[in-house]
Scaffold this motif. Sequence first.
Motif, PDB file in Angstrom:
ATOM      1  N   GLN A 130       0.965  -1.274  -0.108  1.00  0.00           N
ATOM      2  CA  GLN A 130       0.157  -0.031   0.056  1.00  0.00           C
ATOM      3  C   GLN A 130       0.814   1.037   0.094  1.00  0.00           C
ATOM      4  O   GLN A 130       0.621   2.173  -0.633  1.00  0.00           O
ATOM      5  N   ALA A 131       1.903   1.335   0.827  1.00  0.00           N
ATOM      6  CA  ALA A 131       2.682   2.411   0.867  1.00  0.00           C
ATOM      7  C   ALA A 131       3.742   2.721  -0.418  1.00  0.00           C
ATOM      8  O   ALA A 131       3.821   3.779  -0.943  1.00  0.00           O
TER       9      ALA A 131
ATOM     10  N   ASP B   8       7.760   6.137   0.458  1.00  0.00           N
ATOM     11  CA  ASP B   8       6.730   5.637   1.671  1.00  0.00           C
ATOM     12  C   ASP B   8       6.926   4.061   1.608  1.00  0.00           C
ATOM     13  O   ASP B   8       6.813   3.460   2.783  1.00  0.00           O
TER      14      ASP B   8
ATOM     15  N   ALA C  71       7.788   1.893   5.072  1.00  0.00           N
ATOM     16  CA  ALA C  71       7.128   0.925   5.508  1.00  0.00           C
ATOM     17  C   ALA C  71       7.894  -0.408   5.496  1.00  0.00           C
ATOM     18  O   ALA C  71       8.106  -1.378   6.264  1.00  0.00           O
TER      19      ALA C  71
END
Length: 298
Positions: free
Chosen positions: A100-101, A108, A112
């Motif tokens: 997702q990151a 991001d 993560a």
Amino acid sequence: MTLFLGMILDATLGEPKWLWTRVRHPAVVMGQLIGWCDQQFNAGQHKRLKGFLVMASLVSTAGLLGWLLQCLPTGLADVLILAVLLAQKSLAQHVTAVAQALRLSVGDGRMAVSMIVGRDTKDMDQSAVARSAIESAAENLSDGVIAPAFWFAVGGLPGLLIYKITNTADSMIGYRTEKHEAFGWAAARFDDLLNIIPARLSAVMIWAVTGRKNLCLIINEAPLHRSPNAGWPEAAMAHGLDIALSGPRSYDGEIRDFPFVNEAGEHELSASHIDQAVQVLWKTWGLGLCFALLISIL
């Protein structure tokens, strides 16, 4: 039936924050105990002997505690302890968080993935982030799900607690560094011993749910990995998804030129490959759940 119920409970509840913000997780308690031993005994001469005696004490205590808990009149304690010490849902959540990151940005994704790997992440590109997450998924499926379930099936709560204290010790002091190479030697070797069967079982299970490659390819390439056990689930995941795993990476600013596993596989990885790995995690868990049910029936 205890193993079956414990796996279901772990997959359903995972690691509820409302509980573990109020009481200390058993794994945290284990880590604090090992950290205290490291501070108290990892000094002076005879570090390897001290490390061996520390591990002998920890393993003996864990086994005795497991036996005492197993003597409780209700089997509910066994189910709860097993569920707490399995990590299927939390593993899937942590790996999914990287995907997702990474969809937001590479930065991001780096942030993560730094939560679940020990290598340097600041210079990783998209493929390196995805590769790191997938490797962590494969290795921790073996260490955090299949191995504790296996040792519970073999030795009940004593087997489970002995495995968990050993695996936790290995993750904290089982490194070939100046500080821990001698003191953590016993932890690392005992962890290697306890994971011989679960790591290979994990590889066969991943192969069974993916079924894309000849099992002999996994058997031939698993020894290329720097770890005697982690290479098995990683090789199975690499061939199951037809991607290249392992390979060069940086630790403490130093590039380690590790060979690739399934070098002919896809090298350009993305968040979608992480999603595929998470699907493999759940399929493998489902196969393990079938085994648990079969064991309880027999």
